[in-house]
Motif scaffolding. Structure first.
Motif, mmCIF file in Angstrom:
data_model
loop_
_atom_site.group_PDB
_atom_site.id
_atom_site.type_symbol
_atom_site.label_atom_id
_atom_site.label_comp_id
_atom_site.label_asym_id
_atom_site.label_seq_id
_atom_site.Cartn_x
_atom_site.Cartn_y
_atom_site.Cartn_z
ATOM 1 N N ASN A 287 0.857 -1.186 0.000
ATOM 2 C CA ASN A 287 0.000 0.000 0.000
ATOM 3 C C ASN A 287 0.899 1.244 0.000
ATOM 4 O O ASN A 287 1.142 1.880 1.030
ATOM 5 C CB ASN A 287 -0.916 -0.012 1.222
ATOM 6 C CG ASN A 287 -1.943 1.105 1.183
ATOM 7 O OD1 ASN A 287 -2.184 1.705 0.124
ATOM 8 N ND2 ASN A 287 -2.527 1.401 2.324
ATOM 9 N N TYR A 288 1.375 1.603 -1.187
ATOM 10 C CA TYR A 288 2.317 2.714 -1.321
ATOM 11 C C TYR A 288 1.575 4.057 -1.381
ATOM 12 O O TYR A 288 0.530 4.170 -2.040
ATOM 13 C CB TYR A 288 3.171 2.544 -2.587
ATOM 14 C CG TYR A 288 4.230 1.466 -2.456
ATOM 15 C CD1 TYR A 288 5.412 1.729 -1.776
ATOM 16 C CD2 TYR A 288 4.045 0.216 -3.022
ATOM 17 C CE1 TYR A 288 6.389 0.757 -1.648
ATOM 18 C CE2 TYR A 288 5.012 -0.755 -2.906
ATOM 19 C CZ TYR A 288 6.189 -0.489 -2.213
ATOM 20 O OH TYR A 288 7.155 -1.453 -2.105
ATOM 21 N N ASP A 289 2.202 5.035 -0.708
ATOM 22 C CA ASP A 289 1.742 6.430 -0.837
ATOM 23 C C ASP A 289 2.649 7.094 -1.857
ATOM 24 O O ASP A 289 3.771 7.522 -1.540
ATOM 25 C CB ASP A 289 1.814 7.143 0.520
ATOM 26 C CG ASP A 289 1.273 8.582 0.437
ATOM 27 O OD1 ASP A 289 0.760 8.949 -0.660
ATOM 28 O OD2 ASP A 289 1.368 9.291 1.432
ATOM 29 N N TRP A 290 2.193 7.143 -3.097
ATOM 30 C CA TRP A 290 3.057 7.621 -4.185
ATOM 31 C C TRP A 290 3.264 9.153 -4.163
ATOM 32 O O TRP A 290 4.062 9.665 -4.940
ATOM 33 C CB TRP A 290 2.468 7.207 -5.539
ATOM 34 C CG TRP A 290 2.415 5.712 -5.698
ATOM 35 C CD1 TRP A 290 1.345 4.921 -5.631
ATOM 36 C CD2 TRP A 290 3.525 4.858 -5.926
ATOM 37 N NE1 TRP A 290 1.655 3.601 -5.798
ATOM 38 C CE2 TRP A 290 3.034 3.523 -5.992
ATOM 39 C CE3 TRP A 290 4.913 5.051 -6.064
ATOM 40 C CZ2 TRP A 290 3.846 2.429 -6.203
ATOM 41 C CZ3 TRP A 290 5.727 3.940 -6.275
ATOM 42 C CH2 TRP A 290 5.202 2.648 -6.340
ATOM 43 N N MET A 291 2.598 9.818 -3.249
ATOM 44 C CA MET A 291 2.759 11.265 -3.154
ATOM 45 C C MET A 291 3.547 11.673 -1.915
ATOM 46 O O MET A 291 3.606 12.858 -1.571
ATOM 47 C CB MET A 291 1.379 11.934 -3.122
ATOM 48 C CG MET A 291 0.543 11.702 -4.377
ATOM 49 S SD MET A 291 1.370 12.307 -5.870
ATOM 50 C CE MET A 291 1.350 14.075 -5.528
ATOM 51 N N VAL A 292 4.179 10.647 -1.248
ATOM 52 C CA VAL A 292 4.945 10.957 -0.049
ATOM 53 C C VAL A 292 6.175 11.788 -0.433
ATOM 54 O O VAL A 292 6.783 11.586 -1.492
ATOM 55 C CB VAL A 292 5.365 9.659 0.684
ATOM 56 C CG1 VAL A 292 6.346 8.851 -0.152
ATOM 57 C CG2 VAL A 292 5.956 9.984 2.044
ATOM 58 N N THR A 293 6.532 12.721 0.423
ATOM 59 C CA THR A 293 7.665 13.622 0.095
ATOM 60 C C THR A 293 9.008 13.000 0.396
ATOM 61 O O THR A 293 10.003 13.296 -0.291
ATOM 62 C CB THR A 293 7.516 14.927 0.884
ATOM 63 O OG1 THR A 293 7.437 14.614 2.293
ATOM 64 C CG2 THR A 293 6.243 15.676 0.466
ATOM 65 N N GLU A 294 9.051 12.113 1.405
ATOM 66 C CA GLU A 294 10.324 11.462 1.729
ATOM 67 C C GLU A 294 10.055 10.060 2.246
ATOM 68 O O GLU A 294 8.951 9.747 2.724
ATOM 69 C CB GLU A 294 11.101 12.270 2.759
ATOM 70 C CG GLU A 294 10.390 12.463 4.077
ATOM 71 C CD GLU A 294 11.171 13.302 5.055
ATOM 72 O OE1 GLU A 294 10.813 13.283 6.243
ATOM 73 O OE2 GLU A 294 12.140 13.949 4.640
ATOM 74 N N ALA A 295 11.090 9.206 2.157
ATOM 75 C CA ALA A 295 10.937 7.797 2.538
ATOM 76 C C ALA A 295 10.869 7.644 4.051
ATOM 77 O O ALA A 295 11.271 8.530 4.797
ATOM 78 C CB ALA A 295 12.106 6.986 1.985
ATOM 79 N N LYS A 296 10.351 6.438 4.490
ATOM 80 C CA LYS A 296 10.213 6.152 5.918
ATOM 81 C C LYS A 296 11.553 5.830 6.570
ATOM 82 O O LYS A 296 11.662 5.833 7.792
ATOM 83 C CB LYS A 296 9.262 4.976 6.125
ATOM 84 C CG LYS A 296 7.858 5.244 5.623
ATOM 85 C CD LYS A 296 7.006 4.003 5.817
ATOM 86 C CE LYS A 296 5.599 4.217 5.278
ATOM 87 N NZ LYS A 296 4.774 2.998 5.436
ATOM 88 N N GLY A 297 12.527 5.464 5.786
ATOM 89 C CA GLY A 297 13.824 5.091 6.341
ATOM 90 C C GLY A 297 13.982 3.597 6.563
ATOM 91 O O GLY A 297 15.055 3.131 6.966
ATOM 92 N N HIS A 298 12.939 2.803 6.333
ATOM 93 C CA HIS A 298 13.010 1.336 6.461
ATOM 94 C C HIS A 298 12.055 0.732 5.437
ATOM 95 O O HIS A 298 11.159 1.392 4.901
ATOM 96 C CB HIS A 298 12.649 0.889 7.876
ATOM 97 C CG HIS A 298 11.275 1.343 8.310
ATOM 98 N ND1 HIS A 298 10.121 0.690 7.969
ATOM 99 C CD2 HIS A 298 10.897 2.435 9.041
ATOM 100 C CE1 HIS A 298 9.079 1.318 8.474
ATOM 101 N NE2 HIS A 298 9.536 2.414 9.149
ATOM 102 N N ALA A 299 12.255 -0.552 5.176
ATOM 103 C CA ALA A 299 11.444 -1.239 4.162
ATOM 104 C C ALA A 299 10.006 -1.378 4.636
ATOM 105 O O ALA A 299 9.707 -1.360 5.840
ATOM 106 C CB ALA A 299 12.031 -2.608 3.864
#
Length: 846
Positions: free
Chosen positions: A656-668
């Motif tokens: 369930n990807y948020d393709w509009m996120v500004t930056e990554a979570k830092g983990h898989a």
């Protein structure tokens, strides 16, 4: 007037007229002379006048003869009258003398009458006594004649009485001999008497009565023999079956049993009983007396059931009274109708044979129906064989062979039809035993049973089909009951229980400590044992069929091949295709196939050991189970790959990807971590699989994951995407690459498994590093850094990034110089990429 002139006759006419008159005169004189001559013959002849009268009537002058005769009569009358006139006086004198004599005669007559009256009166007592004496003499003569005739008639009457007694006591053959003596010896002596004619007229009727009575007895016999034919056949077959338990001390018996054992035959079927050899058919009746010595008691409805011991003491022929056949045969032979009797007997027995050979429609429902059917047929031919051996010509070998050919044909057809409805293997074995016993029983009576033994081979194929259908249920039940996990044993007893059921040898497992784990699940030894059970079941039917070891071995191998390839193969195929099987279960099935494949050699050795064909290994057929298990394993492997991919899809569906996120979570992402954990545990269970299968499954899983990841970002429904989303996606890809680099399955030491994610990796590196100058410069080169990135994919992602930028940038942001440069660069790259797609893009510098 002048007178007419009369013509003058010539002188010749006058002369001719006179000549004619003279001829008539001569003819009349001649006729008168002839008539006078005939009248003279009539007057003077003393003999018959037939000739003379015929001469009178033969002529045409009968009236003239009568007139001539009247003239003669008148002449004689005149002469008589003249003679009477001449002798008249003497006639008168004679009359007077006659009158005197008449008076004397009257007087004499009176005297004689008086004397007669006196004599009658005096002789009357004497006449009375004389008549009485004559009457007594006549009576004496009649008495003597009656006594003489009675002496002649009494033997006739005694013989006739004897005949009636014999008829009443139904002793028809002696009655026939009595009738013959009466007709040819006694009746000719009294042929003058009226009763002789009556008796003579009654003799043909008595003969017919004897024939009808004897024929009635024969019909009763035929009805009785039809009713009890099954009992006779049962006794005959029991004798044949019990032969092996009597007379074992006889050397001939021992040799036959030994030969039977060498030919894989049941000794109880081929041995010959001494008691049976001592049995002899009862003799036919004496042709002169009609009596049968020691006639056996006939079987009737009131006859009690015989126990086993009584059955052993009686032969099949002891159960029926054959004397009506013998009597009727002799009677018809004596009467000259033997051919008629033979024709009738054979016709009736043919009808009974057809009735015996007509199987019941429900015969396949119970084995007792088959027993009654076989007993009835055996009883029929035992009776006919007895008739053949005790009569001369009533039945002959040609007649028996004809009946036997008809019986074999109808019997084979009935068995084929009824056995087709049979669904029980045990009943088929019982039918086979009955047929073998039937064959050996009738072979002992001289009948050829080769065609029936051939029929057994056909029934053997039906038996194999029944077994195959039963084993389908057995195999499916084994599959349903298995837990598809390796077998664990806690002690030596459990370990030996497994290795004794299935030929498994592993030194490492042997030397390891308890608890021990076998690599296969329980259905491996179960399947192996059931195949052996099938082989043993096939061997049961092949026994006693006069087959060599090699033929039995070939038959069992053929049936086993059908069981492995068709039955077990189909069951395994259905098992592998079951949708509820888990991935671990499929893996265990593939592992099981390896060990079942190795067990085929042991099955071949087992077949050779039980059939005794070890020494003929050159001609032995090989089992096809090896190739079948290989195919099943390949099918299982294909389903492992599919199942593994389906399981991977279940994890990927959680993405369930948020393709509009500004930056990554830092983990898989969580779904990737779960997927990797699942794959690590799954591939650990691949240790018992061949390395090639495990590597293939692992490579297939990585490729499937990479393709799905690539599809995530290539999805046409996805219209906007940020670099932050790509960075998060990159973290997930890195996790997958780490899993591939961890060598989850031995054999991937050269980074081959990581190459499965090369397409996604190059695409993400291109965007995250924004390395478009290198991509555009090296495009089309074999050693390009981004060789796997297609321009169309890059265009699609760039457009999604561009759409995302348009949405978050407002009017004031567009006035910033950095944003404008970025927008310009993005447009330039898109233009260059579209040029690559269209083949018109110029080379771009950094």
């Amino acid at each position: 007037m002048a007178e007419p002139v009369t013509p003058k006759k010539p002188p010749d006419w006058k002369q001719l007229t006179e000549t004619v008159q003279d001829a008539n005169t001569l003819r009349e004189e001649s006729m008168n002379a002839h008539h006078d001559h005939l009248i003279t013959e009539i007057e003077t002849s003393d003999g018959p006048l037939g000739t003379t009268l015929r001469a009178v009537y033969e002529g045409d002058e009968l009236e003239k003869f009568k007139g001539r005769l009247d003239d003669h009569i008148k002449s004689h009358d005149k002469e008589i009258e003249r003679m009477c006139n001449y002798h008249y006086q003497g006639f008168i004198d004679s009359i007077r003398e006659l009158l005197k004599v008449s008076m004397d005669a009257a007087q004499l007559k009176d005297e004689i009458q008086a004397d007669n009256q006196s004599l009658q009166e005096s002789c009357s007592p004497l006449m009375t006594k004389g008549e009485q004496l004559i009457k007594c003499r006549r009576i004496q003569r009649n008495i003597a004649s009656a006594a003489e005739n009675l002496n002649l008639c009494l033997p006739v009457l005694e013989m006739y009485g004897k005949l009636q007694d014999q008829m009443r006591s139904k002793r028809y053959y002696p009655a026939l001999k009595t009738l013959e003596q009466l007709e040819h010896t006694y009746l000719p002596r009294v042929n003058t008497h009226w009763f002789s004619e009556t008796m003579s007229d009654a003799i043909p009727k008595l003969r017919e009565r004897i024939k009808e009575a004897s024929m009635s007895d024969l019909k009763d016999f035929l009805e009785n023999i039809r009713k009890h034919s099954a009992k006779i056949g049962e006794v005959a077959m029991k004798h044949e079956k019990q032969n092996t338990f009597t007379g074992m001390e006889d050397n001939t018996m021992l040799r036959r049993i030994k030969a039977a054992e060498q030919n894989n035959m049941d000794p109880s079927i081929v041995a010959v009983s001494k008691k049976k050899e001592r049995k002899r058919a009862p003799p036919p009746p004496n042709p002169f007396t009609g009596e049968v010595d020691q006639e056996p008691e006939p079987v009737t409805d009131d006859t009690p059931e015989l126990n086993e011991e009584e059955m052993g003491e009686l032969s099949a022929q002891d159960l029926i009274d054959f004397s009506p056949v013998y009597r009727c045969l002799h009677i018809y032979t004596v009467l000259g109708d033997r051919e008629k009797f033979e024709t009738y007997y054979r016709k009736q027995r043919r009808k009974q044979a057809r009735l015996s050979l007509q199987a019941a429609s429900n015969m396949h429902e119970a084995i007792d129906n088959y027993k009654r059917y076989f007993h009835d047929i055996v009883g029929f031919f035992v009776v006919e064989d007895h008739i053949l051996s005790t009569t001369q010509g009533l039945v002959n070998r040609a007649y028996m062979d004809e009946l036997w050919e008809m019986a074999v044909s109808k019997l084979a057809a009935s068995l084929r039809t009824s056995s087709a409805f049979c669904k029980d293997a045990n009943m088929m074995l019982e039918i086979k035993k009955l047929i073998v016993l039937f064959c050996h029983t009738l072979r002992g009576y001289g009948f050829s049973v080769g065609h029936l033994l051939e029929l057994l081979l056909e029934l053997r194929d039906q038996y194999s089909d029944i077994l195959t259908r039963q084993w389908v249920e057995v195999f499916n039940e084994i599959f349903d009951d298995d837990n598809y996990t390796p077998i664990y044993v806690e002690n030596e007893e459990e370990f030996l229980a497994v290795v004794t059921q299935f030929p498994f040898q592993d030194d490492d497992l042997q030397q390891s400590t308890f608890p021990k784990r076998f690599p296969f699940s329980e259905f491996v030894p179960n399947i192996y044992n059931q195949v052996k059970a099938y082989i043993n079941a096939c061997l049961k039917f092949s026994a006693d069929l006069h087959l060599s070891h090699t033929e039995i071995d070939d038959m069992i191998r053929k049936s086993t091949n059908l069981l492995l390839t068709r039955t077990l193969g189909s069951c395994l195929s259905s098992l592998i295709k079951r949708p509820r099987l888990s991935l671990l279960q499929l893996i265990q099935i593939a592992i099981n196939m390896n060990y079942l494949e190795k067990s085929c050699g042991y099955l071949e050795e087992y077949i050779s050991s039980i059939t005794g064909a070890q020494n003929d290994s050159i001609h032995m057929a090989r089992l096809h189970g090896t190739s079948m298990f290989k195919d099943a394993r390949s099918d299982a492997e294909e389903h492992i790959y599919k199942q593994l991919n389906l399981k991977i899809d279940e994890f990927l569906e959680l993405a369930n990807y948020d393709w509009m996120v500004t930056e990554a979570k830092g983990h898989a992402s969580g779904y990737v971590a779960d997927l990797v954990a699942f794959l690590q545990s799954t591939f650990m269970s691949f240790t018992n699989l061949p390395e090639k299968i495990a590597k293939t499954a692992c490579m297939s899983a990585c490729k499937h994951i990479a393709n799905n990841l690539l599809e995530f970002i290539r999805d046409n429904d996805l219209k906007q995407m940020t670099l932050g989303a790509l960075q998060q996606f990159n973290l997930d890809l890195i996790q997958c690459e780490l899993f591939a680099a961890s060598e989850p399955v031995p054999g991937f030491t050269d980074g081959t498994l990581v190459m499965a994610f090369a397409d996604v990796r190059q695409l993400l590196d291109l965007f995250l590093n924004w390395d478009w100058s290198v991509y555009l410069a090296d495009y089309g080169q074999p050693k390009s850094k981004y060789l796997r990135v297609q321009p169309q994919v890059a265009i699609s992602i760039l457009e999604k990034l561009n759409n995302a930028d348009k949405k978050k940038n407002n009017l004031f942001a567009s006035l910033k110089k950095g944003e404008r440069d970025k927008k310009k660069l993005l447009d330039t790259v898109l233009k260059q990429l579209r040029g690559l797609v269209n083949g018109t893009a110029p080379q771009v510098q950094g």
